[in-house]
Enzyme design. Sequence first.
Site, PDB file in Angstrom:
ATOM      1  N   CYS A 188      -6.333  -8.422  -0.145  1.00 19.93           N
ATOM      2  CA  CYS A 188      -7.438  -7.481   0.112  1.00 19.93           C
ATOM      3  C   CYS A 188      -8.797  -8.169   0.200  1.00 19.93           C
ATOM      4  O   CYS A 188      -9.758  -7.580   0.699  1.00 19.93           O
ATOM      5  CB  CYS A 188      -7.476  -6.412  -0.972  1.00 19.93           C
ATOM      6  SG  CYS A 188      -5.953  -5.491  -1.117  1.00 19.93           S
ATOM      7  N   HIS A 204     -14.538  -3.105  -1.257  1.00 22.34           N
ATOM      8  CA  HIS A 204     -13.140  -2.876  -0.891  1.00 22.34           C
ATOM      9  C   HIS A 204     -12.733  -1.487  -1.387  1.00 22.34           C
ATOM     10  O   HIS A 204     -13.095  -1.075  -2.489  1.00 22.34           O
ATOM     11  CB  HIS A 204     -12.253  -3.956  -1.527  1.00 22.34           C
ATOM     12  CG  HIS A 204     -10.800  -3.660  -1.401  1.00 22.34           C
ATOM     13  ND1 HIS A 204     -10.227  -3.272  -0.212  1.00 22.34           N
ATOM     14  CD2 HIS A 204      -9.788  -3.670  -2.332  1.00 22.34           C
ATOM     15  CE1 HIS A 204      -8.929  -3.064  -0.406  1.00 22.34           C
ATOM     16  NE2 HIS A 204      -8.646  -3.297  -1.675  1.00 22.34           N
ATOM     17  N   ASN A 256      -6.163   2.757   0.772  1.00 18.32           N
ATOM     18  CA  ASN A 256      -6.396   1.318   0.652  1.00 18.32           C
ATOM     19  C   ASN A 256      -5.707   0.611   1.827  1.00 18.32           C
ATOM     20  O   ASN A 256      -4.478   0.561   1.882  1.00 18.32           O
ATOM     21  CB  ASN A 256      -5.828   0.838  -0.690  1.00 18.32           C
ATOM     22  CG  ASN A 256      -6.014  -0.651  -0.916  1.00 18.32           C
ATOM     23  OD1 ASN A 256      -6.341  -1.401   0.008  1.00 18.32           O
ATOM     24  ND2 ASN A 256      -5.793  -1.092  -2.141  1.00 18.32           N
TER      25      ASN A 256
HETATM   26  O1  UT7 Z   1      -6.322  -3.524  -3.316  1.00 16.61           O
HETATM   27  C1  UT7 Z   1      -6.170  -3.845  -4.665  1.00 16.61           C
HETATM   28  C2  UT7 Z   1      -5.044  -3.159  -5.220  1.00 16.61           C
HETATM   29  N1  UT7 Z   1      -4.978  -2.220  -6.213  1.00 16.61           N
HETATM   30  C3  UT7 Z   1      -5.888  -1.591  -6.989  1.00 16.61           C
HETATM   31  O2  UT7 Z   1      -7.043  -1.786  -6.944  1.00 16.61           O
HETATM   32  C4  UT7 Z   1      -5.362  -0.609  -7.969  1.00 16.61           C
HETATM   33  C5  UT7 Z   1      -6.147  -0.535  -9.243  1.00 16.61           C
HETATM   34  N2  UT7 Z   1      -5.599   0.458 -10.121  1.00 16.61           N
HETATM   35  C6  UT7 Z   1      -5.728   1.792  -9.914  1.00 16.61           C
HETATM   36  O3  UT7 Z   1      -6.329   2.215  -8.945  1.00 16.61           O
HETATM   37  C7  UT7 Z   1      -5.140   2.728 -10.931  1.00 16.61           C
HETATM   38  O4  UT7 Z   1      -4.675   2.001 -12.039  1.00 16.61           O
HETATM   39  C8  UT7 Z   1      -3.972   3.593 -10.355  1.00 16.61           C
HETATM   40  C9  UT7 Z   1      -4.522   4.602  -9.359  1.00 16.61           C
HETATM   41  C10 UT7 Z   1      -2.944   2.705  -9.676  1.00 16.61           C
HETATM   42  C11 UT7 Z   1      -3.291   4.369 -11.482  1.00 16.61           C
HETATM   43  O5  UT7 Z   1      -4.224   5.186 -12.144  1.00 16.61           O
HETATM   44  P1  UT7 Z   1      -4.335   5.161 -13.740  1.00 16.61           P
HETATM   45  O6  UT7 Z   1      -5.383   6.128 -14.105  1.00 16.61           O
HETATM   46  O7  UT7 Z   1      -4.532   3.732 -14.150  1.00 16.61           O
HETATM   47  O8  UT7 Z   1      -2.927   5.716 -14.148  1.00 16.61           O
HETATM   48  P2  UT7 Z   1      -1.821   5.034 -15.092  1.00 16.61           P
HETATM   49  O9  UT7 Z   1      -1.149   3.914 -14.382  1.00 16.61           O
HETATM   50  O10 UT7 Z   1      -2.414   4.788 -16.436  1.00 16.61           O
HETATM   51  O11 UT7 Z   1      -0.787   6.223 -15.227  1.00 16.61           O
HETATM   52  C12 UT7 Z   1      -1.120   7.435 -15.955  1.00 16.61           C
HETATM   53  C13 UT7 Z   1       0.041   8.387 -15.795  1.00 16.61           C
HETATM   54  C14 UT7 Z   1       1.390   7.761 -16.114  1.00 16.61           C
HETATM   55  O12 UT7 Z   1       2.181   8.734 -16.750  1.00 16.61           O
HETATM   56  P3  UT7 Z   1       2.388   8.725 -18.338  1.00 16.61           P
HETATM   57  O13 UT7 Z   1       3.029   7.394 -18.640  1.00 16.61           O
HETATM   58  O14 UT7 Z   1       1.001   8.843 -18.939  1.00 16.61           O
HETATM   59  O15 UT7 Z   1       3.262   9.894 -18.574  1.00 16.61           O
HETATM   60  C15 UT7 Z   1       1.969   7.478 -14.758  1.00 16.61           C
HETATM   61  O16 UT7 Z   1       3.377   7.473 -14.737  1.00 16.61           O
HETATM   62  O17 UT7 Z   1       0.116   8.841 -14.456  1.00 16.61           O
HETATM   63  C16 UT7 Z   1       1.447   8.642 -13.959  1.00 16.61           C
HETATM   64  N3  UT7 Z   1       1.378   8.427 -12.536  1.00 16.61           N
HETATM   65  C17 UT7 Z   1       1.375   9.427 -11.644  1.00 16.61           C
HETATM   66  N4  UT7 Z   1       1.428  10.761 -11.791  1.00 16.61           N
HETATM   67  C18 UT7 Z   1       1.397  11.516 -10.687  1.00 16.61           C
HETATM   68  C19 UT7 Z   1       1.284   7.245 -11.879  1.00 16.61           C
HETATM   69  N5  UT7 Z   1       1.230   7.465 -10.547  1.00 16.61           N
HETATM   70  C20 UT7 Z   1       1.281   8.800 -10.382  1.00 16.61           C
HETATM   71  C21 UT7 Z   1       1.259   9.653  -9.253  1.00 16.61           C
HETATM   72  N6  UT7 Z   1       1.307  10.986  -9.451  1.00 16.61           N
HETATM   73  N7  UT7 Z   1       1.159   9.190  -7.996  1.00 16.61           N
END
Ligand code: UT7
Length: 311
Positions: free
Chosen positions: A111, A236, A266
């Site tokens: 990225c 980005h 993204n």
């Molecule tokens: O280009 C560079 C690449 N990537 C990035 O920059 C990504 C950077 N990270 C992020 O943007 C965020 O960490 C994410 C959007 C990927 C995830 O958001 P988060 O607020 O960090 O969520 P999390 O991973 O802490 O997950 C919270 C909950 C989990 O459930 P439990 O364990 O609390 O029950 C996940 O399983 O949300 C759940 N979850 C979802 N729920 C509904 C994860 N993905 C989803 C989804 N829909 N799509």
Amino acid sequence: MNAHITGTGRFIPPDILTNQDLSRMVDTSDEWIASRTGIRTRHIARDMSACDMGEAAARAALDTAGLSPADIGLVVVSTTTPDRPLPSLACDLQLRLGLENAFCFDIGAACSGFIYALDIAALYLRTGGVTHALVVCAEKLSAITDYTDRRTCVLFGDGAGAVVLSAADKPGGLLASYLAARGDGGAALHCAPGGCIQMEGQEVYKFAVRAMPEAIEKTLAKAGRNVTELDFIIPHQANIRIIQSVMHRYGLPPDKVAITIDRYGNTSSASIPIALDELAREGRLRPGALLLMTGFGAGLTYGATLFEWSV
Ligand code: UT7
């Protein structure tokens, strides 16, 4: 010689994948995706390759620069999804566009690829070896996205962006840049051959909110400029909350920050040149405008570049 952006272009594939569509494919919802990421739709290249998209963006950039293919001396392509391992996507683009006088290669900085590629191209312009360079970012992330993994499939989209960089003996253009990498964090975001993107979202998130400010501050310091002097910042587009953390940290008002993530998701290295092309075509970049672009991604890589707009 300074390196000036003299043309921009983008290509967004027509097919749209909405949050509602995804909520029928995996256990997710429009509310979760929109509130956690800021994404509402992303575009998918169903019948097009990265090269097809890159070609369209490159043609638009050449057109706005008013150049013919034979004027281009260098092609640098950033892509995570080349159509095939060999030859490079840059060489395929050379053939398609008739860039007969260019030398051509791809880079791999995920990225951060646009920031890296711009800086590499600018070095050739500054040393006088090349007069016009084409930088193309073409990404078909749908090809390496696991549409059964809700943690990643809601994030990514396809698209391409391109710029023409031209050497000119006048002030402005690329003022400073800062490139960096932290290979020790690479496990947080990776993809095995033939596999799909695997990501520790929170690890990448924590990295991003540290890396972008570091890159912004180092770049501005190199140029002797201050964040209050910036007219625009193009971060980005990975997560609206990451972008907002940068806005809050520096007190940047919304009209100074390019945001496309709601529509395109993204698109990896294409996200910054796509947003740049939108700003340019909306007529919002006036000569003299100070523009900072900053990215981060797999590697882990990160960086920023500062331009004074000159066309
Ligand atoms: O280009 C560079 C690449 N990537 C990035 O920059 C990504 C950077 N990270 C992020 O943007 C965020 O960490 C994410 C959007 C990927 C995830 O958001 P988060 O607020 O960090 O969520 P999390 O991973 O802490 O997950 C919270 C909950 C989990 O459930 P439990 O364990 O609390 O029950 C996940 O399983 O949300 C759940 N979850 C979802 N729920 C509904 C994860 N993905 C989803 C989804 N829909 N799509």
